[in-house]
Design a protein around this motif. Structure first.
Motif, PDB file in Angstrom:
ATOM      1  N   LEU A   8       0.837  -1.210   0.000  1.00  0.00           N
ATOM      2  CA  LEU A   8       0.000   0.000   0.000  1.00  0.00           C
ATOM      3  C   LEU A   8       0.868   1.255   0.000  1.00  0.00           C
ATOM      4  O   LEU A   8       0.582   2.213  -0.733  1.00  0.00           O
ATOM      5  CB  LEU A   8      -0.941  -0.002   1.202  1.00  0.00           C
ATOM      6  CG  LEU A   8      -1.814   1.244   1.357  1.00  0.00           C
ATOM      7  CD1 LEU A   8      -2.767   1.395   0.175  1.00  0.00           C
ATOM      8  CD2 LEU A   8      -2.579   1.196   2.682  1.00  0.00           C
ATOM      9  N   ILE A   9       1.924   1.267   0.792  1.00  0.00           N
ATOM     10  CA  ILE A   9       2.822   2.432   0.838  1.00  0.00           C
ATOM     11  C   ILE A   9       3.479   2.646  -0.521  1.00  0.00           C
ATOM     12  O   ILE A   9       3.544   3.779  -1.020  1.00  0.00           O
ATOM     13  CB  ILE A   9       3.862   2.272   1.965  1.00  0.00           C
ATOM     14  CG1 ILE A   9       3.167   2.392   3.324  1.00  0.00           C
ATOM     15  CG2 ILE A   9       4.987   3.298   1.834  1.00  0.00           C
ATOM     16  CD1 ILE A   9       4.019   1.966   4.506  1.00  0.00           C
ATOM     17  N   PHE A  11       2.300   1.728  -3.421  1.00  0.00           N
ATOM     18  CA  PHE A  11       1.229   2.207  -4.300  1.00  0.00           C
ATOM     19  C   PHE A  11       0.956   3.698  -4.079  1.00  0.00           C
ATOM     20  O   PHE A  11       0.857   4.464  -5.038  1.00  0.00           O
ATOM     21  CB  PHE A  11      -0.045   1.388  -4.052  1.00  0.00           C
ATOM     22  CG  PHE A  11      -1.250   1.931  -4.756  1.00  0.00           C
ATOM     23  CD1 PHE A  11      -1.432   1.717  -6.115  1.00  0.00           C
ATOM     24  CD2 PHE A  11      -2.199   2.664  -4.055  1.00  0.00           C
ATOM     25  CE1 PHE A  11      -2.552   2.235  -6.760  1.00  0.00           C
ATOM     26  CE2 PHE A  11      -3.313   3.176  -4.693  1.00  0.00           C
ATOM     27  CZ  PHE A  11      -3.486   2.964  -6.057  1.00  0.00           C
ATOM     28  N   LEU A  12       0.838   4.114  -2.829  1.00  0.00           N
ATOM     29  CA  LEU A  12       0.526   5.522  -2.528  1.00  0.00           C
ATOM     30  C   LEU A  12       1.658   6.462  -2.944  1.00  0.00           C
ATOM     31  O   LEU A  12       1.404   7.534  -3.500  1.00  0.00           O
ATOM     32  CB  LEU A  12       0.199   5.684  -1.043  1.00  0.00           C
ATOM     33  CG  LEU A  12      -1.092   5.020  -0.581  1.00  0.00           C
ATOM     34  CD1 LEU A  12      -1.230   5.133   0.941  1.00  0.00           C
ATOM     35  CD2 LEU A  12      -2.308   5.604  -1.289  1.00  0.00           C
ATOM     36  N   GLN A  15       1.571   6.584  -6.830  1.00  0.00           N
ATOM     37  CA  GLN A  15       0.456   7.383  -7.345  1.00  0.00           C
ATOM     38  C   GLN A  15       0.617   8.868  -6.999  1.00  0.00           C
ATOM     39  O   GLN A  15       0.306   9.736  -7.816  1.00  0.00           O
ATOM     40  CB  GLN A  15      -0.876   6.853  -6.813  1.00  0.00           C
ATOM     41  CG  GLN A  15      -1.269   5.515  -7.395  1.00  0.00           C
ATOM     42  CD  GLN A  15      -1.456   5.575  -8.894  1.00  0.00           C
ATOM     43  OE1 GLN A  15      -2.328   6.264  -9.395  1.00  0.00           O
ATOM     44  NE2 GLN A  15      -0.622   4.841  -9.628  1.00  0.00           N
ATOM     45  N   GLY A  16       1.135   9.151  -5.810  1.00  0.00           N
ATOM     46  CA  GLY A  16       1.365  10.551  -5.413  1.00  0.00           C
ATOM     47  C   GLY A  16       2.388  11.240  -6.291  1.00  0.00           C
ATOM     48  O   GLY A  16       2.180  12.366  -6.750  1.00  0.00           O
ATOM     49  N   TYR A  19       0.961  11.806  -9.762  1.00  0.00           N
ATOM     50  CA  TYR A  19      -0.002  12.913  -9.750  1.00  0.00           C
ATOM     51  C   TYR A  19       0.734  14.254  -9.780  1.00  0.00           C
ATOM     52  O   TYR A  19       0.359  15.155 -10.544  1.00  0.00           O
ATOM     53  CB  TYR A  19      -0.901  12.824  -8.514  1.00  0.00           C
ATOM     54  CG  TYR A  19      -1.830  14.003  -8.385  1.00  0.00           C
ATOM     55  CD1 TYR A  19      -2.999  14.066  -9.143  1.00  0.00           C
ATOM     56  CD2 TYR A  19      -1.532  15.061  -7.538  1.00  0.00           C
ATOM     57  CE1 TYR A  19      -3.852  15.158  -9.052  1.00  0.00           C
ATOM     58  CE2 TYR A  19      -2.372  16.157  -7.440  1.00  0.00           C
ATOM     59  CZ  TYR A  19      -3.526  16.199  -8.198  1.00  0.00           C
ATOM     60  OH  TYR A  19      -4.366  17.285  -8.108  1.00  0.00           O
ATOM     61  N   GLY A  95       2.823  -3.780  -4.946  1.00  0.00           N
ATOM     62  CA  GLY A  95       2.524  -2.347  -4.926  1.00  0.00           C
ATOM     63  C   GLY A  95       2.825  -1.673  -6.248  1.00  0.00           C
ATOM     64  O   GLY A  95       2.039  -0.864  -6.749  1.00  0.00           O
ATOM     65  N   GLY A  99       0.141  -0.079  -8.963  1.00  0.00           N
ATOM     66  CA  GLY A  99       0.302   1.320  -9.346  1.00  0.00           C
ATOM     67  C   GLY A  99       0.266   1.516 -10.853  1.00  0.00           C
ATOM     68  O   GLY A  99      -0.455   2.371 -11.372  1.00  0.00           O
TER      69      GLY A  99
END
Length: 164
Positions: A8-9, A11-12, A15-16, A19, A95, A99
């Motif tokens: 999850l980390i 992935f975040l 994605q961050g 973005y 992850g 992503g």
């Protein structure tokens, strides 16, 4: 399970960063970080690593779903074991795969932005997900070699016990 948190980390963060790149930089804009050696840029990739199999969106989506399901299945199978390296490696791959999957599923392309130049050669532009997948696969290979060593040691110990 801590390994899903690692995924999850990854992935975040992936994605961050994508973005930020997609919203703050113009397509193909270059921001030097370390001279011309390391540059942040805004690039889109409709293929896989090195741009191969360009415009094969559904192929990548199907393959990624299969890979993600296989990783989750295998992580469940090995949970509770003493080995920490393999599930960590699988979490990095998981992850990263999710992503890049999200980018392909929603936009038909992946945001890449890390660019390295070695003289006149530019290494293919990549992102955090790609990095985590590569590191995860390298750790899986390392774990395989370590496991072979553990097996040989175990066999040698078993052989010496039988001769005693």
């Amino acid at each position: 399970m801590i390994y899903y948190l690692i995924a999850l980390i990854v992935f975040l963060i992936d994605q961050g960063t994508k973005y930020i790149i997609a919203t703050k930089l113009q397509l193909n804009e270059l921001v030097p970080v370390i001279g011309n050696f390391f540059v942040i840029t805004s690039h889109r990739n409709r293929g896989a690593a090195f741009g191969i199999l360009e415009n094969q969106r559904w192929f990548f989506i199907v393959i990624t779903v299969i890979v993600v399901l296989a990783i989750v299945w295998y992580m469940q199978k090995i949970k509770g074991g003493k080995n920490r390296l393999l599930p960590t490696a699988l979490a990095l791959v998981l992850g990263g795969a999710i992503g890049n999957f999200l980018d392909r599923a929603l936009n038909g392309e992946v945001v890449d932005f890390l660019m390295f130049n070695f003289g006149s050669y530019t290494f293919p532009i990549f992102n955090i997900a790609d990095s985590c997948i590569v590191v995860g696969v390298a750790l899986i290979v390392l774990d395989s070699f370590l496991d072979m060593g553990r097996q040989k040691k175990k066999e040698a110990e078993a052989g010496s016990e039988q001769t005693s």
